[in-house]
Design an enzyme around this catalytic site. Structure first.
Site, PDB file in Angstrom:
ATOM      1  N   TYR A 115      -2.333  -1.407  10.347  1.00  0.00           N
ATOM      2  CA  TYR A 115      -2.251  -1.543   8.878  1.00  0.00           C
ATOM      3  C   TYR A 115      -0.922  -1.006   8.366  1.00  0.00           C
ATOM      4  O   TYR A 115      -0.244  -1.646   7.555  1.00  0.00           O
ATOM      5  CB  TYR A 115      -3.429  -0.779   8.267  1.00  0.00           C
ATOM      6  CG  TYR A 115      -3.639  -0.974   6.787  1.00  0.00           C
ATOM      7  CD1 TYR A 115      -4.318  -2.090   6.301  1.00  0.00           C
ATOM      8  CD2 TYR A 115      -3.188  -0.029   5.867  1.00  0.00           C
ATOM      9  CE1 TYR A 115      -4.548  -2.258   4.945  1.00  0.00           C
ATOM     10  CE2 TYR A 115      -3.413  -0.194   4.516  1.00  0.00           C
ATOM     11  CZ  TYR A 115      -4.092  -1.302   4.051  1.00  0.00           C
ATOM     12  OH  TYR A 115      -4.312  -1.462   2.697  1.00  0.00           O
ATOM     13  N   SER A 130       0.870  -1.171   0.000  1.00  0.00           N
ATOM     14  CA  SER A 130       0.000   0.000   0.000  1.00  0.00           C
ATOM     15  C   SER A 130       0.909   1.224   0.000  1.00  0.00           C
ATOM     16  O   SER A 130       2.098   1.116   0.335  1.00  0.00           O
ATOM     17  CB  SER A 130      -0.848  -0.022   1.283  1.00  0.00           C
ATOM     18  OG  SER A 130      -1.443   1.238   1.521  1.00  0.00           O
TER      19      SER A 130
HETATM   20  P1  NAD Z   1     -11.682  -6.362  -0.272  1.00  0.00           P
HETATM   21  O1  NAD Z   1     -12.281  -6.258   1.077  1.00  0.00           O
HETATM   22  O2  NAD Z   1     -12.472  -5.992  -1.465  1.00  0.00           O
HETATM   23  O3  NAD Z   1     -11.106  -7.839  -0.497  1.00  0.00           O
HETATM   24  C1  NAD Z   1     -10.366  -8.508   0.481  1.00  0.00           C
HETATM   25  C2  NAD Z   1     -10.582 -10.003   0.331  1.00  0.00           C
HETATM   26  O4  NAD Z   1      -9.758 -10.668   1.310  1.00  0.00           O
HETATM   27  C3  NAD Z   1     -12.032 -10.453   0.590  1.00  0.00           C
HETATM   28  O5  NAD Z   1     -12.480 -11.277  -0.463  1.00  0.00           O
HETATM   29  C4  NAD Z   1     -11.941 -11.209   1.905  1.00  0.00           C
HETATM   30  O6  NAD Z   1     -12.889 -12.271   2.010  1.00  0.00           O
HETATM   31  C5  NAD Z   1     -10.512 -11.736   1.839  1.00  0.00           C
HETATM   32  N1  NAD Z   1      -9.988 -12.113   3.161  1.00  0.00           N
HETATM   33  C6  NAD Z   1     -10.109 -11.429   4.332  1.00  0.00           C
HETATM   34  N2  NAD Z   1      -9.542 -12.125   5.315  1.00  0.00           N
HETATM   35  C7  NAD Z   1      -9.021 -13.251   4.759  1.00  0.00           C
HETATM   36  C8  NAD Z   1      -8.311 -14.362   5.269  1.00  0.00           C
HETATM   37  N3  NAD Z   1      -8.029 -14.482   6.572  1.00  0.00           N
HETATM   38  N4  NAD Z   1      -7.929 -15.343   4.412  1.00  0.00           N
HETATM   39  C9  NAD Z   1      -8.238 -15.249   3.100  1.00  0.00           C
HETATM   40  N5  NAD Z   1      -8.927 -14.238   2.562  1.00  0.00           N
HETATM   41  C10 NAD Z   1      -9.307 -13.250   3.381  1.00  0.00           C
HETATM   42  O7  NAD Z   1     -10.343  -5.491  -0.176  1.00  0.00           O
HETATM   43  P2  NAD Z   1      -9.340  -4.902  -1.297  1.00  0.00           P
HETATM   44  O8  NAD Z   1      -9.444  -3.436  -1.217  1.00  0.00           O
HETATM   45  O9  NAD Z   1      -9.500  -5.595  -2.596  1.00  0.00           O
HETATM   46  O10 NAD Z   1      -7.960  -5.280  -0.606  1.00  0.00           O
HETATM   47  C11 NAD Z   1      -7.072  -6.277  -1.146  1.00  0.00           C
HETATM   48  C12 NAD Z   1      -5.664  -5.953  -0.690  1.00  0.00           C
HETATM   49  O11 NAD Z   1      -5.276  -4.683  -1.223  1.00  0.00           O
HETATM   50  C13 NAD Z   1      -5.498  -5.845   0.822  1.00  0.00           C
HETATM   51  O12 NAD Z   1      -4.264  -6.417   1.207  1.00  0.00           O
HETATM   52  C14 NAD Z   1      -5.461  -4.348   1.054  1.00  0.00           C
HETATM   53  O13 NAD Z   1      -4.760  -3.998   2.220  1.00  0.00           O
HETATM   54  C15 NAD Z   1      -4.741  -3.889  -0.197  1.00  0.00           C
HETATM   55  N6  NAD Z   1      -4.919  -2.479  -0.507  1.00  0.00           N
HETATM   56  C16 NAD Z   1      -6.157  -1.971  -0.744  1.00  0.00           C
HETATM   57  C17 NAD Z   1      -6.287  -0.630  -1.036  1.00  0.00           C
HETATM   58  C18 NAD Z   1      -7.616  -0.017  -1.296  1.00  0.00           C
HETATM   59  O14 NAD Z   1      -7.670   1.227  -1.322  1.00  0.00           O
HETATM   60  N7  NAD Z   1      -8.668  -0.777  -1.520  1.00  0.00           N
HETATM   61  C19 NAD Z   1      -5.159   0.188  -1.103  1.00  0.00           C
HETATM   62  C20 NAD Z   1      -3.913  -0.367  -0.846  1.00  0.00           C
HETATM   63  C21 NAD Z   1      -3.802  -1.723  -0.570  1.00  0.00           C
END
Ligand code: NAD
Length: 260
Positions: free
Chosen positions: A155, A142
């Site tokens: 985080y 991130s």
């Molecule tokens: P999201 O909530 O849409 O998807 C996250 C997924 O992870 C879900 O399908 C959930 O069921 C799954 N999950 C949660 N706990 C789990 C576990 N213990 N084992 C397996 N699966 C699990 O979120 P997203 O925004 O797509 O985030 C995905 C990644 O991207 C994360 O690591 C997040 O930190 C990172 N990220 C997101 C953003 C953003 O702005 N959305 C920015 C930077 C980084």
């Protein structure tokens, strides 16, 4: 097709960024394993990819559970007969001031982001070493791998930690042709971010529009969210890159919010 003949396992791929990467990789010819704690959503996502002409399976994997990770990666390798790419992407967000951050929440967040990255890396690395072909392991970092924000102590800590894991893997994996990368997105409008908007508005005492405009997009050069497709394209670029020149590096994709 840039990933023709390859197999990729993506954790947390039933939603958001992981789901977008799964679709992009499948459309570039990869067999895709959607590993998620939500088994039903993982199967649904895999069916959608199959209906679009790609190859995918969905399986339940809680990335914090050692036995589930070992079993799930074993199933993935048995199904695809190989595994070339891991995207360690599963993640959650918990927003709270440091002095009231619940210890249980701290441990849960670190377990999903860091234990999950470690357990999946270890299982996939063993396979890649034994297989001799090597591969690519991508961590979903991130902007918070490089920068801090108030209310996100666990985080920010976890996302900084992934840089250390990726750099260590770059050194240990090199002789086995295993590369590592960290993708560092800015705000992407996924369910994880949608949930934060009302939470941050409440905690900061501002409106939801102000959270979006000032907190989430205030630092970007074009007042834009990073998109799932921005990140899927970055993952594809790294997964298909022809040499180890970029191993150990993090790539920030944030519309100018953070510049290295
Ligand atoms: P999201 O909530 O849409 O998807 C996250 C997924 O992870 C879900 O399908 C959930 O069921 C799954 N999950 C949660 N706990 C789990 C576990 N213990 N084992 C397996 N699966 C699990 O979120 P997203 O925004 O797509 O985030 C995905 C990644 O991207 C994360 O690591 C997040 O930190 C990172 N990220 C997101 C953003 C953003 O702005 N959305 C920015 C930077 C980084």
């Amino acid at each position: 097709m840039k990933l023709s003949g390859k197999a990729a396992l993506i954790t947390g791929a039933a939603s958001g960024i992981g789901l977008g990467i799964a679709h992009r990789f499948a459309s570039e010819g990869a067999s895709v394993v959607i590993a998620d704690i939500d088994a039903r959503a993982a199967s649904r996502a895999a069916s959608e990819i199959e209906q679009a002409g790609g190859h995918a399976i969905g399986l339940r994997m809680d990335v914090t559970d050692e036995a589930e990770v070992e079993h799930g990666i074993g199933r993935a390798i048995a199904h695809c007969a190989r595994l070339d790419i891991l995207v360690s992407n599963a993640g959650i967000q918990i927003v709270s001031p440091l002095d009231t951050f619940a210890f249980a929440d701290w441990k849960r967040l670190l377990a999903i982001h860091l234990d999950g990255a470690f357990l999946t890396t270890r299982a996939v690395l063993r396979h890649m070493k034994a297989d001799g072909r090597g591969g690519t392991i991508i961590y979903m970092g991130s902007v918070h791998s490089h920068e801090a924000s108030a209310l996100k102590s666990a985080y920010v800590t976890a996302k900084h930690g992934l840089l250390g894991l990726a750099r260590t893997l770059a050194k240990e994996g090199a002789e086995h042709h295993v590369r590592s990368h960290v993708i560092c997105p800015g705000f992407v409008r996924t369910p994880l971010v949608e949930r934060q908007i009302p939470e941050q508005a409440r905690t900061l005492g501002i409106t939801e529009d102000e959270v979006v405009r000032d907190v989430m997009l205030g630092g970007t050069v074009d007042a834009s969210f990073t998109t799932v497709e921005d990140i899927a394209q970055t993952a594809l670029f790294l997964a298909a890159f022809p040499s180890a020149a970029l191993t150990g590096q993090s790539i920030v994709a944030s519309h100018g919010w953070f510049m290295q």
